[in-house]
Motif scaffolding. Structure first.
Motif, mmCIF file in Angstrom:
data_model
loop_
_atom_site.group_PDB
_atom_site.id
_atom_site.type_symbol
_atom_site.label_atom_id
_atom_site.label_comp_id
_atom_site.label_asym_id
_atom_site.label_seq_id
_atom_site.Cartn_x
_atom_site.Cartn_y
_atom_site.Cartn_z
ATOM 1 N N VAL A 10 0.853 -1.184 0.000
ATOM 2 C CA VAL A 10 0.000 0.000 0.000
ATOM 3 C C VAL A 10 0.891 1.236 0.000
ATOM 4 N N ASP A 11 0.951 1.924 -1.129
ATOM 5 C CA ASP A 11 1.786 3.113 -1.301
ATOM 6 C C ASP A 11 1.216 3.910 -2.463
ATOM 7 N N ASP A 12 1.125 5.224 -2.305
ATOM 8 C CA ASP A 12 0.534 6.037 -3.368
ATOM 9 C C ASP A 12 1.496 6.293 -4.530
ATOM 10 N N GLU A 29 14.325 -16.164 1.393
ATOM 11 C CA GLU A 29 13.912 -16.701 2.685
ATOM 12 C C GLU A 29 13.662 -15.546 3.655
ATOM 13 N N PRO A 30 12.453 -15.409 4.161
ATOM 14 C CA PRO A 30 11.296 -16.264 3.912
ATOM 15 C C PRO A 30 10.667 -15.967 2.546
ATOM 16 N N ARG A 31 10.018 -16.964 1.985
ATOM 17 C CA ARG A 31 9.368 -16.782 0.697
ATOM 18 C C ARG A 31 8.111 -15.947 0.859
ATOM 19 N N CYS A 32 8.044 -14.857 0.078
ATOM 20 C CA CYS A 32 6.894 -13.965 0.137
ATOM 21 C C CYS A 32 6.421 -13.658 -1.277
ATOM 22 N N GLU A 33 5.142 -13.395 -1.407
ATOM 23 C CA GLU A 33 4.563 -13.081 -2.704
ATOM 24 C C GLU A 33 3.655 -11.862 -2.568
ATOM 25 N N VAL A 34 3.901 -10.864 -3.412
ATOM 26 C CA VAL A 34 3.027 -9.700 -3.432
ATOM 27 C C VAL A 34 1.747 -10.101 -4.157
ATOM 28 N N VAL A 35 0.659 -10.200 -3.426
ATOM 29 C CA VAL A 35 -0.601 -10.674 -4.014
ATOM 30 C C VAL A 35 -1.468 -9.532 -4.524
ATOM 31 N N ALA A 36 -1.185 -8.298 -4.085
ATOM 32 C CA ALA A 36 -1.966 -7.157 -4.548
ATOM 33 C C ALA A 36 -1.254 -5.859 -4.180
ATOM 34 N N GLU A 37 -1.643 -4.786 -4.873
ATOM 35 C CA GLU A 37 -1.135 -3.452 -4.594
ATOM 36 C C GLU A 37 -2.313 -2.492 -4.449
ATOM 37 N N ALA A 38 -2.111 -1.445 -3.660
ATOM 38 C CA ALA A 38 -3.135 -0.409 -3.498
ATOM 39 C C ALA A 38 -2.435 0.932 -3.382
ATOM 40 N N THR A 40 -4.142 3.693 -2.201
ATOM 41 C CA THR A 40 -4.772 4.428 -1.104
ATOM 42 C C THR A 40 -5.290 3.465 -0.055
ATOM 43 N N ALA A 41 -5.573 4.016 1.121
ATOM 44 C CA ALA A 41 -6.153 3.201 2.186
ATOM 45 C C ALA A 41 -7.523 2.690 1.773
ATOM 46 N N SER A 42 -8.255 3.491 1.034
ATOM 47 C CA SER A 42 -9.582 3.088 0.579
ATOM 48 C C SER A 42 -9.505 1.870 -0.328
ATOM 49 N N GLN A 43 -8.549 1.880 -1.259
ATOM 50 C CA GLN A 43 -8.385 0.731 -2.151
ATOM 51 C C GLN A 43 -7.996 -0.518 -1.353
ATOM 52 N N ALA A 44 -7.106 -0.341 -0.386
ATOM 53 C CA ALA A 44 -6.677 -1.479 0.432
ATOM 54 C C ALA A 44 -7.835 -2.040 1.248
ATOM 55 N N ASP A 50 -12.626 -8.779 0.606
ATOM 56 C CA ASP A 50 -12.831 -10.047 -0.096
ATOM 57 C C ASP A 50 -11.591 -10.929 -0.143
ATOM 58 N N HIS A 51 -10.469 -10.443 0.378
ATOM 59 C CA HIS A 51 -9.221 -11.198 0.308
ATOM 60 C C HIS A 51 -8.512 -11.143 1.657
ATOM 61 N N ALA A 52 -7.496 -11.954 1.780
ATOM 62 C CA ALA A 52 -6.690 -11.979 3.005
ATOM 63 C C ALA A 52 -5.212 -11.917 2.648
ATOM 64 N N CYS A 53 -4.427 -11.393 3.563
ATOM 65 C CA CYS A 53 -2.971 -11.381 3.382
ATOM 66 C C CYS A 53 -2.320 -11.605 4.736
ATOM 67 N N ASP A 54 -1.060 -11.965 4.715
ATOM 68 C CA ASP A 54 -0.322 -12.201 5.956
ATOM 69 C C ASP A 54 0.402 -10.950 6.427
ATOM 70 N N ILE A 55 0.903 -10.172 5.477
ATOM 71 C CA ILE A 55 1.740 -9.018 5.796
ATOM 72 C C ILE A 55 1.266 -7.813 5.003
ATOM 73 N N LEU A 56 1.277 -6.664 5.646
ATOM 74 C CA LEU A 56 0.912 -5.410 5.010
ATOM 75 C C LEU A 56 2.139 -4.502 5.007
ATOM 76 N N LEU A 57 2.678 -4.199 3.824
ATOM 77 C CA LEU A 57 3.754 -3.219 3.695
ATOM 78 C C LEU A 57 3.078 -1.887 3.422
ATOM 79 N N LEU A 58 3.089 -1.012 4.406
ATOM 80 C CA LEU A 58 2.201 0.148 4.409
ATOM 81 C C LEU A 58 2.959 1.469 4.497
ATOM 82 N N ASP A 59 2.713 2.349 3.511
ATOM 83 C CA ASP A 59 3.258 3.701 3.544
ATOM 84 C C ASP A 59 2.467 4.518 4.564
ATOM 85 N N VAL A 60 3.090 5.563 5.116
ATOM 86 C CA VAL A 60 2.408 6.395 6.102
ATOM 87 C C VAL A 60 1.697 7.566 5.432
#
Length: 277
Positions: A10-12, A29-38, A40-44, A50-60
């Motif tokens: 999540v980054d503009d 290691e660890p294996r990670c996959e970017v499953v989606a991008e957003a 804005t916070a609204s898009q995220a 409707d989806h789930a993720c394990d980790i959120l890489l989030l801009d401030v």
């Protein structure tokens, strides 16, 4: 082959997202996959419905709701829906001024741009470890345990210059040693200031005092066994002289034994009996 951890970026800034995606892809290691991008916070928010993720890489800093506000909404969402799994949040920003507020929102880490691959890898490794411990704790904890820790509780401590928040669900035991208290999880030990009595008062019935120097998570007590006092460093010479034998509990995940004082043996037996019902 282990399943890759699912990451939501999540980054503009499109270039910032592109660079973060390339860094994530380059980490083996660890294996990670970017499953989606957003952008804005609204898009995220819409994606997470409707989806789930394990980790959120989030801009401030983003247009509309910023990253801190978005993270706050996720915390509130989990309060409103306790059974909902919340992704681990790693803030990624050009400014370090929001770090304290980020950790108040239970962020796993706070990375400043430009992010180095080694630093991102360390953060993702901590995320993988945290997720593994969370999964193990949920698997070991009895489903109908009435005193199960609230997932919103945590212990805050400083470790090598970093402010960490350890969910209480991951704590196996607290043990007083000299002027400090050791906090033990399935894979790490941390040292924190404070008194064992304060921790006991804060977390109440979630932990069982097995000895004057130890509090053990009730769900983490695996076995009670009789031992000789000389088998445990926790027993000082006066205690060893007072009793001919003693008891100890085995802790799940780490397979460690902690001494049990005579007055606490009945309480430990009761706790074990409660786990089996």
């Amino acid at each position: 082959m282990t399943t890759a951890l699912r990451v939501l970026l999540v980054d503009d800034e499109p270039l910032a997202r592109l660079r973060m995606r390339s860094l994530v892809d380059a980490i083996q290691e660890p294996r990670c996959e970017v499953v989606a991008e957003a952008a804005t916070a609204s898009q995220a928010t819409t994606w997470l419905r409707d989806h789930a993720c394990d980790i959120l890489l989030l801009d401030v800093q983003m247009p509309g709701a910023d990253g801190l506000q978005f993270a706050d909404s996720l915390v509130q969402r989990q309060v409103d829906q306790p059974g909902l799994s919340m992704p681990l949040i790693i803030f990624v920003t050009a400014h370090a001024m929001h770090a304290l507020r980020a950790f108040e929102l239970d962020a796993l880490d706070y990375l400043t741009k430009p992010v180095r691959r080694e630093r991102l890898q360390a953060a993702l490794a901590r995320a993988a470890q945290r997720l593994a411990e969370r999964s193990a704790a949920q698997a070991q904890q009895p489903a109908e345990q009435p005193t199960a820790p609230d997932t919103t509780d945590f212990v805050t401590l400083t470790d090598r210059g970093r402010l960490l928040r350890i969910p209480i669900t991951e704590v196996l035991y607290f043990k007083a040693e000299l002027k400090y208290v050791t906090l033990r999880t399935a894979s790490e030990s941390h040292v924190l200031d404070g008194a064992l009595s304060e921790l006991e008062q804060r977390f109440g019935e979630r932990f069982l005092r097995v000895h004057r120097n130890a509090l053990v998570a009730r769900w983490a007590v695996r076995e009670l066994e009789r031992h000789t006092p000389t088998s445990f460093s926790e027993l000082d010479s006066s205690e060893a002289a007072e009793v001919a034998d003693s008891w100890a509990v085995r802790i799940v995940h780490v397979d460690e034994w902690l001494a049990v004082s005579r007055r606490q043996v009945a309480a430990v037996r009761e706790a074990l009996a409660g786990q089996k019902t």
